[in-house]
Design an enzyme around this catalytic site. Structure first.
Site, short mmCIF file in Angstrom:
data_model
loop_
_atom_site.label_atom_id
_atom_site.label_comp_id
_atom_site.label_asym_id
_atom_site.label_seq_id
_atom_site.Cartn_x
_atom_site.Cartn_y
_atom_site.Cartn_z
CE1 TYR A 1 -7.32 11.24 -9.43
CE2 TYR A 1 -7.63 13.19 -10.79
CZ TYR A 1 -7.15 11.89 -10.63
OH TYR A 1 -6.49 11.28 -11.68
CG ASP B 1 -1.78 1.17 1.39
OD1 ASP B 1 -1.47 2.22 0.80
OD2 ASP B 1 -2.78 1.06 2.11
CB VAL B 2 1.76 3.80 -2.58
CG1 VAL B 2 2.12 2.80 -3.67
CG2 VAL B 2 0.40 4.44 -2.83
CE LYS C 1 -3.64 12.09 -9.81
NZ LYS C 1 -2.65 11.00 -9.80
CG ASN D 1 0.15 4.26 -12.32
OD1 ASN D 1 -0.32 5.01 -13.17
ND2 ASN D 1 -0.49 3.17 -11.90
P1 NAD Z 1 -6.84 2.26 -12.13
O1 NAD Z 1 -7.89 2.33 -11.07
O2 NAD Z 1 -6.95 1.22 -13.17
O3 NAD Z 1 -5.41 2.13 -11.48
C1 NAD Z 1 -5.05 2.63 -10.24
C2 NAD Z 1 -4.20 1.58 -9.54
O4 NAD Z 1 -3.72 2.09 -8.29
C3 NAD Z 1 -4.99 0.30 -9.25
O5 NAD Z 1 -4.23 -0.81 -9.67
C4 NAD Z 1 -5.13 0.33 -7.73
O6 NAD Z 1 -5.18 -0.96 -7.15
C5 NAD Z 1 -3.85 1.06 -7.34
N1 NAD Z 1 -3.91 1.61 -6.00
C6 NAD Z 1 -4.89 2.39 -5.46
N2 NAD Z 1 -4.59 2.66 -4.19
C7 NAD Z 1 -3.39 2.07 -3.93
C8 NAD Z 1 -2.55 2.00 -2.78
N3 NAD Z 1 -2.88 2.60 -1.64
N4 NAD Z 1 -1.39 1.31 -2.88
C9 NAD Z 1 -1.04 0.68 -4.03
N5 NAD Z 1 -1.80 0.71 -5.14
C10 NAD Z 1 -2.96 1.40 -5.08
O7 NAD Z 1 -6.80 3.70 -12.78
P2 NAD Z 1 -5.74 4.37 -13.79
O8 NAD Z 1 -6.53 5.25 -14.64
O9 NAD Z 1 -4.86 3.36 -14.40
O10 NAD Z 1 -4.92 5.29 -12.79
C11 NAD Z 1 -3.50 5.27 -12.69
C12 NAD Z 1 -2.99 6.66 -12.39
O11 NAD Z 1 -3.28 7.51 -13.51
C13 NAD Z 1 -3.65 7.32 -11.17
O12 NAD Z 1 -2.67 8.03 -10.44
C14 NAD Z 1 -4.65 8.28 -11.79
O13 NAD Z 1 -4.92 9.38 -10.96
C15 NAD Z 1 -3.90 8.68 -13.05
N6 NAD Z 1 -4.74 9.25 -14.10
C16 NAD Z 1 -5.65 8.48 -14.80
C17 NAD Z 1 -6.42 9.06 -15.78
C18 NAD Z 1 -7.42 8.30 -16.61
O14 NAD Z 1 -8.11 8.92 -17.42
N7 NAD Z 1 -7.53 6.99 -16.47
C19 NAD Z 1 -6.27 10.42 -16.06
C20 NAD Z 1 -5.36 11.17 -15.35
C21 NAD Z 1 -4.60 10.57 -14.37
#
Ligand code: NAD
Length: 268
Positions: free
Chosen positions: A166, A66-67, A170, A93
């Site tokens: 959120y 857990d990060v 960011k 990430n």
């Molecule tokens: P996602 O939900 O598929 O991935 C997020 C991952 O983070 C999941 O695997 C989850 O299990 C993991 N996670 C959450 N809390 C955690 C913790 N405490 N410890 C370890 N792992 C944890 O969503 P995504 O879209 O792939 O998101 C990845 C990153 O990209 C995030 O930081 C998100 O804010 C960012 N992001 C995504 C988008 C989008 O449009 N999908 C846009 C901008 C930014």
């Protein structure tokens, strides 16, 4: 695989059991990197990431942390360094959303998002950078001592009603990244961010999973398509590689033009 732009790079991708993290881990493997696949609660999905990397001839293992937990993060980075002999790239990430109108948001939801999205990135960057600084520039496959990529969002720049926790997290990542780049540059560590726009992953499924929702979303994207994880992964491969060796303290927007304020395209 040993002939890619990340050949032999020792890498850690957090939140790599799904979405952008999974796509980045797979792309790193395909580029020749050795990949540690962090997950929090989905071991099967993390193993799927590992399987996909191995199927393409790469090397990977899954590690649970857990990060937002400092001890778990230290143990994770230690395990990566034990298994790989060091760490050259961290992709911080892992992230989540807990959405609510500001006037109704609970302090728990505020804290959870800040703990994971901002404190989690700090903890991972700190633990990885400590090792990178010890290694020093040029000791591994990269010119730098190591490189950190913070997964941010267009909401480091675009305010987002209904998502104040959120957007604040960011916005914080931007200053975290730039301050670390300033502080760690003299020690040979590069620090950058990627700010994705709308990428099809589980985090935002509501926004693209029906034709109506997708049509609405496309109004925000001048380039006319919703992004996919490979769009972000390709940017991460480049930023992690020596091709980006002179790039530090900057944010690469991978957003189809979302940050150009498309609602002004007809004159505002
Ligand atoms: P996602 O939900 O598929 O991935 C997020 C991952 O983070 C999941 O695997 C989850 O299990 C993991 N996670 C959450 N809390 C955690 C913790 N405490 N410890 C370890 N792992 C944890 O969503 P995504 O879209 O792939 O998101 C990845 C990153 O990209 C995030 O930081 C998100 O804010 C960012 N992001 C995504 C988008 C989008 O449009 N999908 C846009 C901008 C930014």
């Amino acid at each position: 695989m040993t002939d890619g732009v990340l050949a032999g790079y020792r890498t850690l991708v957090t939140g790599a059991s799904s979405g952008i993290g999974q796509g980045t881990a797979v792309a790193f493997g395909a580029a020749g990197a050795r990949v540690a696949v962090d997950y929090r609660s989905q071991p099967d999905d993390a193993e799927e990431t590992v399987r996909r990397i191995e199927a393409a001839g790469g090397e990977a293992f899954a590690v649970r942390a857990d990060v937002s937990d400092p001890e778990a993060v230290s143990a994770m980075v230690e395990e990566v360094c034990d298994r790989f002999g060091g760490i050259d790239v961290l992709v911080a990430n892992a992230g989540l959303q807990r959405d609510a109108p500001a006037l109704e948001m609970s302090v728990e939801d505020w804290r959870t998002v800040l703990d994971v999205n901002l404190t989690g990135q700090f903890l991972c960057a700190q633990a990885a950078a400590r090792r990178m600084v010890q290694q020093g520039p040029g000791a591994g496959p990269a010119r730098s001592a190591g490189s950190i990529i913070a997964m941010s969002s267009v909401h480091d720049a675009i305010p987002w009603a209904g998502h104040v926790n959120y957007a604040a997290s960011k916005g914080g990542v931007d200053m975290l990244m730039r301050t670390l780049a300033q502080e760690l540059g003299p020690r040979g560590v590069r620090v950058n961010a990627i700010s994705p726009g709308a990428i099809k992953t589980p985090i935002n499924e509501d926004a693209w999973s029906t034709p109506e929702a997708e049509r609405e979303l496309l109004r925000l994207i001048p380039y006319g398509r919703v992004g996919v994880v490979e769009d972000v992964a390709a940017a991460a491969v480049w930023l992690a590689s020596d091709a980006a060796d002179y790039v530090t303290g900057t944010t690469l927007y991978v957003d189809g033009g979302m940050t150009t304020y498309p609602s002004f395209r007809d004159g505002g």
